[in-house]
Design an enzyme around this catalytic site. Structure first.
Site, mmCIF file in Angstrom:
data_model
loop_
_atom_site.group_PDB
_atom_site.id
_atom_site.type_symbol
_atom_site.label_atom_id
_atom_site.label_comp_id
_atom_site.label_asym_id
_atom_site.label_seq_id
_atom_site.Cartn_x
_atom_site.Cartn_y
_atom_site.Cartn_z
ATOM 1 N N ASP A 1 0.844 -1.182 0.000
ATOM 2 C CA ASP A 1 0.000 0.000 0.000
ATOM 3 C C ASP A 1 0.886 1.240 0.000
ATOM 4 O OD1 ASP A 1 0.984 -0.120 2.553
ATOM 5 O OD2 ASP A 1 -0.932 0.174 3.557
ATOM 6 N N ASP B 1 -1.985 -3.270 6.081
ATOM 7 C CA ASP B 1 -2.189 -3.012 7.507
ATOM 8 C C ASP B 1 -3.655 -2.961 7.906
ATOM 9 O OD1 ASP B 1 -3.015 -0.646 6.406
ATOM 10 O OD2 ASP B 1 -1.323 0.528 7.116
ATOM 11 N N ASP C 1 -7.122 -5.354 3.798
ATOM 12 C CA ASP C 1 -5.996 -6.077 3.221
ATOM 13 C C ASP C 1 -6.014 -7.564 3.571
ATOM 14 O OD1 ASP C 1 -4.754 -3.769 2.087
ATOM 15 O OD2 ASP C 1 -4.048 -3.218 4.081
#
Length: 911
Positions: A350, A645, A649
């Site tokens: 990310d 995180d 996800d």
């Protein structure tokens, strides 16, 4: 005090998406009366208590259920794989041969593997439990016209829920009223910016979920304002429920190393069993031995040839790698995960907080006359101002006081926010909204915090899209405004310069910057309040472009990963322009190319697989997008790592070959779903993990290359003896001794081998090619015949001289051991044995010393002589000849290494 809404200050960046609900009811298009009719509820009084109870009975509670398997069944399932069957057969075989120590060791390996698998499966189940717990809260509900506080699990579709700042959103809802209402959706999207919500219907037919501003979703949090919404989905039907289902549906894949080891184990076992059957039949035909003797000889061959120490050695090498990674702030949750990251060729990550600092700071300033670059990274108060290179002034540093508008702009930046910078945990941190980072401009320029003499403040409101402050500064009463450029410009005296400012905004947004306008106006001293409707005729100080800057260590890590042949790909909920700008600053790839979530949604799985490798930035990505991206990459035979995180996800983390979660800002769901956790949230740790993964694989491969020829040599001693009709030179107990002392000592020498030079300069290994190359198999073959041939030759030589068979057996036993010792020196690294690397692994010498002490015991201790059929032997027969044979093995294998590397090239890449 003033709190700016992030979205209001953005001209180019929308908020993030989550996955689309399965049924497109277009709830966002309905007005209040249509919603009330659809859900059979009263928008004023809510459901009746009786109706709510009936719906609860019919549809169930608002909580996420998980399918639970008993712990006993979970544990038993760990024994259901081919490698366990093979080990179990070896354990049973050695038990009936009365080799109880071997049987116990193999049994312990089986149990250890089962425990590791069980723990992994329980961790995956814990991830589902964490998601389930996220819906447990209390909220205010209107039923029968009364405001009640009830357990969120009692909510039903059609309930009228009142939401206030600080509340957890308990279910998916369509808002019917919203007052300055903002919701933090990072738990679903991974992005930190609160989303401004509204009550009005949205006319678009299928807007992205982030654009459904009149919808809120379970597990998100209210940051400001208040609202009333009608519950549209509960439990598994919510967005968080869809994610839970995705996590549940994802089957955790076997790691490449374990697949390779399973394949190797099955192949070796089949080959050894086939060889044993053929040998038994051949022995029957030749009639060299009696049937019992032949059967014992064949079983001896199987036990000698079976590299039963391989699983234990592999586990110890992996455990050592895990220990090394822990020292580098990387927590590895399963042993095979250590090696897997060394095999990856794609790292998905990310953006916010991982590749960037999550510190929104000013990097560009546009005044009526100049454009400036602001130096300094993140919230650090070190910085200055340079002329923008576009003005062709060579980036010369300037005195910002010389530009009147710039001086005003710095003052306004300091006066119009209550955000504060403070130094904590060895870094500067900001209290306030991310866009309050505008205040860092003042600190960078002046070196201190502003002093504010406030008279009145006007907080941000979506109705007018700016905030304002009335304050006394330098003997003047000033009205200072900060907000959306389009709005603020309309309130200024710059109407005749709109083209200039439009071009400036285009330039800033093209760089992925979020744009904020700052303006001011002198007012009379008797003005004590701010009237938003009366504001006008402001002087525009300028525009500032703010961005979450890239992490310096992330840029370095990406460069190292690219050099190692690993592609880094960004998956974010951000706008593609912002994502592309950050990707280019980080030098993510030679040619950065982006695709958005909606574009991915328009593709079927086959189309996505065909085009997935064309892109390295995935913007406006939903949880479902992330999962499909990982699956498409895996379908193209990539070994994929996923870094994340958030709850959003979790499915992709579990699907990836190696899931990596952030330890500090990562949610518990993400950490439970991942195989590895970065304890300090430092993306650069992934480079160390890749290096250690490759190091671990090298040492495992060296261990295998060592164990197979030395094990096969024991079996070949038996096979050759049977074929030649000779007496067996080694007793079964001696073969057991060789395996046992090897398992306890010499095969673990490779654990301590340091990484080879240039380990990060070569590309990721091809997991499809297996653990061994054709050259490896050739080497295993000739080394096996060399060691076994030397042992048989020496035995025949001594017995031909008339010496007792027990002397020949003792010497042959030592020849096998010294063949292993000298072969170890050949395999330790790719350099010649006599080089500066000879003493690099000091533990190898200690291990060899222990092995020799054990050999002294088996040869000279009377009680061991009786058990293992050995005898005291003079130095020449017992040690001189074995050492010479070991040197022969070393010379031959060193010549083979030289030819091999001359053939393959200096890089040593295996074909």
């Amino acid at each position: 005090m003033i709190k700016d809404d992030n979205q209001s200050l953005t001209s180019n960046e929308e908020q993030n998406d989550t996955q689309n609900p399965p049924d497109a009811d277009n709830l966002w298009q309905l007005d209040e009366s249509a919603l009330a009719a659809k859900y059979a509820t009263d928008p004023e009084n809510g459901l009746s208590t009786a109706e709510a109870a009936e719906r609860l009975q019919h549809n169930g509670r608002n909580e996420l259920e998980t399918k639970r398997t008993s712990r006993f069944v979970q544990f038993i399932k760990q024994f259901n794989n081919s490698i366990i069957y093979i080990l179990a057969a070896a354990a049973v075989l050695t038990f009936f041969m009365h080799h109880y120590s071997d049987s116990i060791v193999i049994g312990l390996v089986i149990i250890a593997n089962a425990i590791i698998g069980y723990v992994q499966e329980r961790q995956a189940g814990n991830a589902l439990e964490r998601i389930r717990e996220m819906l447990i809260s209390k909220n205010f509900v209107i039923r029968d016209g009364k405001k009640l506080e009830i357990d969120a699990r009692e909510l039903v579709v059609g309930d009228l829920v009142n939401l206030e700042a600080g509340d957890a959103v308990p279910a998916d809802m369509r808002l019917i009223s919203a007052d300055n209402f903002n919701v933090q959706e990072s738990v679903l999207t991974g992005e930190t910016n609160p989303v401004e919500k509204q009550e009005e219907p949205i006319t678009e037919t299928t807007p992205a979920l982030a654009d459904r501003k009149n919808m809120v979703y379970a597990s998100t949090a209210v940051t400001s304002g208040s609202a009333v919404g009608i519950v549209t989905a509960t439990a598994e039907d919510t967005e968080i429920g869809h994610i839970q289902q995705s996590v549940s549906d994802v089957k955790q894949t076997t790691t490449p190393l374990m697949r390779n080891l399973n394949s190797l184990g099955v192949g070796l076992s089949i080959a050894i069993v086939v060889a044993a059957v053929l040998l038994f039949l051949l022995g029957m035909v030749m009639d060299t031995y009696s049937l019992p003797t032949l059967l014992i000889a064949v079983i001896t061959m199987v036990v000698g040839s079976m590299p039963e120490g391989l699983p234990a050695s592999t586990s110890v090498v992996l455990a050592m790698g895990t220990r090394q990674m822990t020292k580098k702030n990387v927590i590895v949750k399963s042993l095979p995960a250590v090696e897997t990251l060394g095999a990856v060729d794609i790292v998905n990550t990310d953006k916010t907080g991982t590749l960037t600092k999550n510190e929104m700071t000013v990097t560009k300033v546009v005044t009526p006359e100049h454009t400036f670059d602001v130096t300094g990274v993140g919230y650090d108060d070190n910085g200055g101002v340079n002329f923008d290179g576009h003005l062709k002034l060579n980036g010369n540093k300037v005195d910002w006081h010389q530009d009147n508008a710039m001086e005003w702009l710095v003052k306004i930046a300091g006066q119009t926010t209550d955000a504060e910078l403070h130094f904590e945990n060895n870094r500067w941190e900001l209290t306030g909204e991310p866009t309050d980072g505008v205040t860092t401009l003042y600190r960078k320029m002046t070196g201190h915090d502003p002093e504010v003499e406030e008279v009145d403040s006007l907080p941000f409101d979506s109705a007018f899209r700016f905030s304002a402050r009335l304050a006394d500064l330098d003997g003047q009463r000033l009205l200072m405004v900060k907000g959306s450029p389009a709005t603020v410009l309309r309130l200024t005296d710059q109407a005749n310069q709109t083209a200039y400012w439009d071009d400036a905004m285009d330039d800033l947004t093209a760089d992925g910057l979020r744009v904020v306008a700052l303006a001011y106006q002198e007012v009379d001293d008797d003005v004590t309040t701010i009237d938003a409707q009366a504001i006008g005729g402001l002087h525009l100080a300028g525009l500032v472009g703010i961005i979450d800057p890239p992490r310096e260590e992330a840029a370095t890590a990406i460069a190292e990963l690219r050099q190692a042949g690993v592609q880094v790909k960004m998956i974010t909920g951000d706008h593609p322009d912002t994502a592309m700008a950050i990707a280019n600053k980080l030098n993510l790839a030679a040619n950065v190319k982006a695709i958005t979530g909606p574009e991915i949604d328009a593709m079927d799985d086959q189309q996505l697989q065909a085009h997935i490798d064309d892109y390295n930035v995935f913007a406006r990505a939903t949880p479902n997008n992330k999962l499909r991206i990982v699956r498409a990459q895996q379908a193209n035979n990539h070994v994929v790592s996923m870094t994340g995180d958030g709850v959003n996800d979790a499915p992709a983390l579990k699907q990836a070959d190696i899931g990596v979660a952030m330890g500090i800002k990562g949610t518990e769901v993400a950490k439970e779903s991942a195989d590895m956790v970065l304890a300090d949230d430092d993306f650069a740790d992934i480079v160390a993990a890749v290096r250690e993964g490759r190091h671990v694989f090298d040492n495992i491969r060296k261990t295998i290359r060592f164990l197979l020829p030395t094990s096969f040599a024991e079996g070949l001693v038996v096979i050759i003896s049977i074929l030649m009709g000779h007496e067996l030179p080694l007793y079964p107990t001696q073969l057991l001794w060789i395996n046992m002392v090897s398992a306890l000592t010499i095969q673990f020498a490779f654990i301590f081998e340091p990484p080879e030079a240039g380990i990060m300069a070569r590309g990721p290994r091809n997991v499809k090619s297996g653990l061994l190359s054709k050259l490896d198999y050739f080497e295993i073959g000739y080394v096996s015949f060399l060691i076994s041939g030397l042992g048989i030759f020496a035995y025949d030589y001594l017995t031909a001289l008339g010496l007792p068979n027990v002397v020949g057996s003792t010497m042959s036993l030592n020849i096998i051991i010294f063949g292993k010792i000298f072969y170890l020196f050949n395999l330790r690294n790719d350099h010649p044995v006599i080089s500066k690397y000879f003493f690099q692994n000091k533990m190898a010498f200690y291990i060899i010393g222990i092995l020799i002490l054990l050999q002294l015991g088996i040869i000279y201790l009377p009680f061991m002589q009786s058990v293992f059929h050995t005898t005291s032997i003079n130095f020449w027969y017992g040690w001189g000849i074995p050492i010479i044979c070991g040197i022969v093995v070393l010379i031959v294998t060193e010549v083979g290494k030289f030819i091999r590397f001359r053939w393959m090239g200096k890089d040593g890449v295996i074909d």
